[in-house]
Design a protein around this motif. Structure first.
Motif, PDB file in Angstrom:
ATOM      1  N   HIS A  44       0.856  -1.192   0.000  1.00 41.24           N
ATOM      2  CA  HIS A  44       0.000   0.000   0.000  1.00 41.24           C
ATOM      3  C   HIS A  44       0.894   1.245   0.000  1.00 41.24           C
ATOM      4  O   HIS A  44       1.725   1.417   0.896  1.00 41.24           O
ATOM      5  N   PHE A  45       0.693   2.096  -0.949  1.00 37.55           N
ATOM      6  CA  PHE A  45       1.499   3.305  -1.053  1.00 37.55           C
ATOM      7  C   PHE A  45       0.615   4.533  -0.890  1.00 37.55           C
ATOM      8  O   PHE A  45      -0.428   4.659  -1.536  1.00 37.55           O
ATOM      9  N   VAL A  46       1.037   5.444   0.006  1.00 37.73           N
ATOM     10  CA  VAL A  46       0.411   6.760   0.149  1.00 37.73           C
ATOM     11  C   VAL A  46       1.542   7.779   0.097  1.00 37.73           C
ATOM     12  O   VAL A  46       2.373   7.844   0.998  1.00 37.73           O
ATOM     13  N   GLY A  47       1.579   8.563  -0.973  1.00 38.28           N
ATOM     14  CA  GLY A  47       2.698   9.464  -1.196  1.00 38.28           C
ATOM     15  C   GLY A  47       2.562  10.788  -0.477  1.00 38.28           C
ATOM     16  O   GLY A  47       1.504  11.137   0.050  1.00 38.28           O
ATOM     17  N   ARG A  58      -1.687   4.264  -4.114  1.00 39.16           N
ATOM     18  CA  ARG A  58      -1.705   3.170  -5.083  1.00 39.16           C
ATOM     19  C   ARG A  58      -1.472   1.870  -4.346  1.00 39.16           C
ATOM     20  O   ARG A  58      -0.694   1.810  -3.396  1.00 39.16           O
ATOM     21  N   ASP A  59      -2.166   0.836  -4.751  1.00 43.01           N
ATOM     22  CA  ASP A  59      -1.947  -0.511  -4.216  1.00 43.01           C
ATOM     23  C   ASP A  59      -1.231  -1.338  -5.277  1.00 43.01           C
ATOM     24  O   ASP A  59      -1.700  -1.442  -6.418  1.00 43.01           O
ATOM     25  N   VAL A  68       9.331   2.526  -1.088  1.00 44.09           N
ATOM     26  CA  VAL A  68       8.233   3.488  -1.250  1.00 44.09           C
ATOM     27  C   VAL A  68       7.538   3.803   0.062  1.00 44.09           C
ATOM     28  O   VAL A  68       6.606   4.614   0.094  1.00 44.09           O
ATOM     29  N   GLY A  69       7.984   3.188   1.162  1.00 40.59           N
ATOM     30  CA  GLY A  69       7.375   3.458   2.455  1.00 40.59           C
ATOM     31  C   GLY A  69       7.798   4.802   3.023  1.00 40.59           C
ATOM     32  O   GLY A  69       8.549   5.556   2.394  1.00 40.59           O
ATOM     33  N   PRO A  70       7.338   5.140   4.226  1.00 37.29           N
ATOM     34  CA  PRO A  70       7.640   6.451   4.827  1.00 37.29           C
ATOM     35  C   PRO A  70       9.126   6.758   4.932  1.00 37.29           C
ATOM     36  O   PRO A  70       9.531   7.913   4.850  1.00 37.29           O
ATOM     37  N   GLY A  71       9.962   5.746   5.109  1.00 34.89           N
ATOM     38  CA  GLY A  71      11.400   5.980   5.219  1.00 34.89           C
ATOM     39  C   GLY A  71      12.155   5.774   3.931  1.00 34.89           C
ATOM     40  O   GLY A  71      13.380   5.857   3.913  1.00 34.89           O
ATOM     41  N   GLY A  72      11.448   5.503   2.844  1.00 35.79           N
ATOM     42  CA  GLY A  72      12.103   5.223   1.573  1.00 35.79           C
ATOM     43  C   GLY A  72      12.409   6.476   0.779  1.00 35.79           C
ATOM     44  O   GLY A  72      12.072   7.592   1.162  1.00 35.79           O
ATOM     45  N   ARG A 127       8.805   8.799  -2.817  1.00 36.14           N
ATOM     46  CA  ARG A 127       7.660   9.206  -2.018  1.00 36.14           C
ATOM     47  C   ARG A 127       6.581   9.929  -2.814  1.00 36.14           C
ATOM     48  O   ARG A 127       5.700  10.564  -2.238  1.00 36.14           O
ATOM     49  N   THR A 128       6.639   9.872  -4.141  1.00 38.28           N
ATOM     50  CA  THR A 128       5.535  10.348  -4.965  1.00 38.28           C
ATOM     51  C   THR A 128       4.999   9.190  -5.768  1.00 38.28           C
ATOM     52  O   THR A 128       5.693   8.181  -5.988  1.00 38.28           O
ATOM     53  N   GLN A 129       3.775   9.321  -6.215  1.00 35.22           N
ATOM     54  CA  GLN A 129       3.148   8.207  -6.920  1.00 35.22           C
ATOM     55  C   GLN A 129       3.918   7.842  -8.184  1.00 35.22           C
ATOM     56  O   GLN A 129       4.098   6.669  -8.506  1.00 35.22           O
TER      57      GLN A 129
END
Length: 608
Positions: free
Chosen positions: A39-42, A48-49, A72-76, A79-81
């Motif tokens: 699950h990605f929230v930018g 996007r899933d 793509v997580g919070p620490g990655g 961080r954009t879609q």
């Protein structure tokens, strides 16, 4: 904690929700088994899933899902879609290559450096070497994020540790457009913008007439006005399907919606014109907010988003000028922004978007996806990568490059062109230009290497050198030992004896200066005077003057120094010193004074 708590600010902690907070997991493993979901929230609010069930090689899914979650997580670092989609596509392409092998790896430990090289070769089949190197680099970043790095094969670990696997690959940026190409693109976009504006104005005018005096309209206009009234209320096109084949229904809805709303095909000219007028990145333009403030009718203030600047500098407030002349509505960025705001106001009220952009997209699949808003949507709300079909738009307008071939239309090239044109208008002095980037970024990413910029800079430099050389030659026409023999014997004797000395030359006629009358100018200006004569005895002082000018350059801004001393430096170094031999200059260097009266560098006036 009450929702009415104080706002966060300098020296005050931000309010936090009460109770225990657990961050939603980035990677989800279905309880009933199956492939994981990331699950990605930018940071741009877009989500996007990524479902690994869509990919082959299920035994590799869990490790690569963990790597994707780390990236793509919070620490990655993604961080954009759009960036997250790039990581997902890297995994998809790599798995497709592995699936095509005779013996694809079934476990993470079986992935080798040879598999990465096969991926590289596959990328080369469809893209350039630079792009392929970048795709390999993205894959290597994912491989370095796999859990349990000690389980990777030794050859793959060694391969990933090697340098230059695409790490330095930079895309070859397309150049900006020539003045002719840019003018043609902007003229075509302007014609379309005017047509869109007039089309919606005609629809609004008919709607207003129907609402105020329907009896004053003929039957056809009344019928159309009634449809516009219903469409303005519910947002859905009201079409008379009588006499139409089923296949003609979508086009009829599209034509009806165009009377009051901006539609998908309008985005291309509107975006092209916005890029050419504002010089902003396409991502920034796509995220233009609807919220703004008009300042005394002369400017519009709004907050722009530019995520490439980093988290702490993502937002910036700008003030775009607004033209008071209605005829120049399309001549300034602020006026054009307000026009866009007005054109899409009806659609924005129905879609509920906070973006400036809102269109009707209720045909086909859009009718189902956007049923709740009557087909209205912020076109860039879900993702920025909406296709604008710029190539098709340029082809319809017959746009060609300087060579006569089809013009490759890119919004990034429009921005690059605006940066170049702005720099040219400032004479190339980047610190004084109102740029969308720093002077260093503008030079490194937009101006350097651009063929049109290089050609212009070469012309400017050639003209500057020619002008300086011409001025220096004119000023030093009588400078040097060759001219001394042509002087009257008495004047030559006075010059050689030092009776005519100024600071670094002899003045042959102080009573008749070029300005008229007895000379009262600074001694530093002598070398630019036709009365000046430089002999070998002046060389030590000239060399000391050069040292003083060099020291002044170290303390002063280069442009200020050039304005003050550039001509003097050119005269001495290019037209005086070359007239003397190496031996004469070497002897002068050994006897040059340690210092000069430096107050003369600031141009004091001499009195008779």
């Amino acid at each position: 904690m009450s929702g009415e708590g104080g706002r966060a600010g300098r020296g005050r902690a931000a309010a936090v929700p009460g109770g225990f907070y657990e961050r939603p997991p980035v990677m989800e493993l279905p309880e009933a088994g199956g492939s994981p979901v990331v699950h990605f929230v930018g940071e741009d609010g877009r989500s996007r899933d990524f479902r690994f069930e869509e990919l082959p090689l299920p035994r590799l899914h869990q490790e690569f899902a963990a790597a994707l979650a780390a990236r793509v997580g919070p620490g990655g670092g993604r961080r954009t879609q759009r960036a997250a989609m790039g990581q997902w596509q890297s995994i998809r392409r790599f798995f497709t290559v592995l699936e095509g092998l005779a013996a694809p790896p079934g476990r993470m430990e079986e992935i080798t450096a040879r598999h990465v090289e096969r991926y590289w070769m596959k990328c080369l089949e469809t893209c350039s070497a630079v792009t392929a190197a970048q795709q390999v680099q993205e894959l290597l970043r994912l491989l370095r994020a796999l859990p349990g790095q000690d389980r990777l094969g030794a050859d793959l670990v060694e391969y990933m540790a090697q340098r230059r696997h695409g790490a330095d690959a930079q895309p070859t940026a397309l150049p900006g457009y020539s003045d002719g190409e840019f003018a043609a693109v902007m003229a075509a976009a302007r014609r379309d913008v005017v047509a869109i504006r007039d089309r919606l104005a005609a629809g609004e005018e008919l709607l207003a007439r129907y609402r105020t005096d329907p009896g004053g309209l003929d039957a056809a206009a009344q019928e159309q006005g009634a449809r516009l009234e219903a469409m303005a209320t519910c947002g859905r096109p009201q079409v008379d399907y009588r006499g139409l084949a089923v296949g003609e229904y979508p086009r009829a809805m599209y034509e009806q919606a165009r009377q009051l709303f901006v539609v998908d095909e309008d985005l291309a000219p509107l975006m092209v014109y916005a890029a050419g007028l504002s010089g902003r990145n396409p991502e920034t333009l796509k995220e233009l907010p609807a919220e703004h403030e008009v300042l005394e009718g002369a400017a519009v203030a709004l907050t722009l988003t530019k995520r490439r600047r980093g988290k702490t500098n993502t937002f910036t407030q700008v003030h775009w000028s607004v033209s008071q002349d209605p005829a120049r509505q399309l001549g300034s960025a602020g006026s054009f922004y307000l026009l866009l705001h007005r054109l899409m106001a009806r659609s924005r009220a129905l879609s509920g978007t906070r973006s400036l952009w809102s269109i009707w997209a209720g045909n086909g699949r859009g009718a189902v996806l956007h049923a709740g808003s009557g087909g209205h949507v912020g076109p860039f709300d879900a993702e920025l990568a909406r296709k604008l079909r710029l190539g098709a738009w340029a082809e319809r307008h017959g746009l060609t490059d300087d060579g006569g071939g089809p013009l490759q239309l890119r919004l990034t090239r429009m921005k690059r062109t605006v940066e170049i044109r702005t720099a040219k208008q400032a004479g190339g002095h980047l610190p004084s230009v109102r740029l969308t980037n720093t002077a260093q970024t503008s030079f490194a990413h937009y101006l350097r290497g651009d063929p049109f910029t290089t050609e212009w800079a070469a012309d400017v430099l050639t003209e500057a050198i020619t002008d300086a050389e011409t001025a220096a030659r004119q000023a030093a026409a009588r400078v040097g030992p060759a001219e001394a023999a042509a002087l009257p014997e008495r004047v030559r004797e006075d010059a050689e004896s030092g009776r005519l000395d100024t600071l670094v030359a002899s003045c042959l006629d102080i009573d008749h200066s070029p300005a008229g009358g007895r000379c009262t100018s600074s001694f530093l200006t002598c070398l630019a005077c036709p009365n000046a004569l430089v002999l070998e005895r002046h060389l030590p002082t000239l060399l000391a003057l050069l040292d003083a000018l060099q020291g002044d350059l170290d303390r002063r801004d280069a442009h200020d120094w050039a304005a003050r001393h550039g001509a003097t430096w050119q005269i001495i170094t290019a037209h005086i010193l070359p007239r003397f031999t190496d031996g004469q200059r070497a002897a002068a260097a050994r006897s040059k004074p340690a210092a000069l009266p430096l107050h003369l560098l600031d141009g004091p006036q001499e009195t008779p």
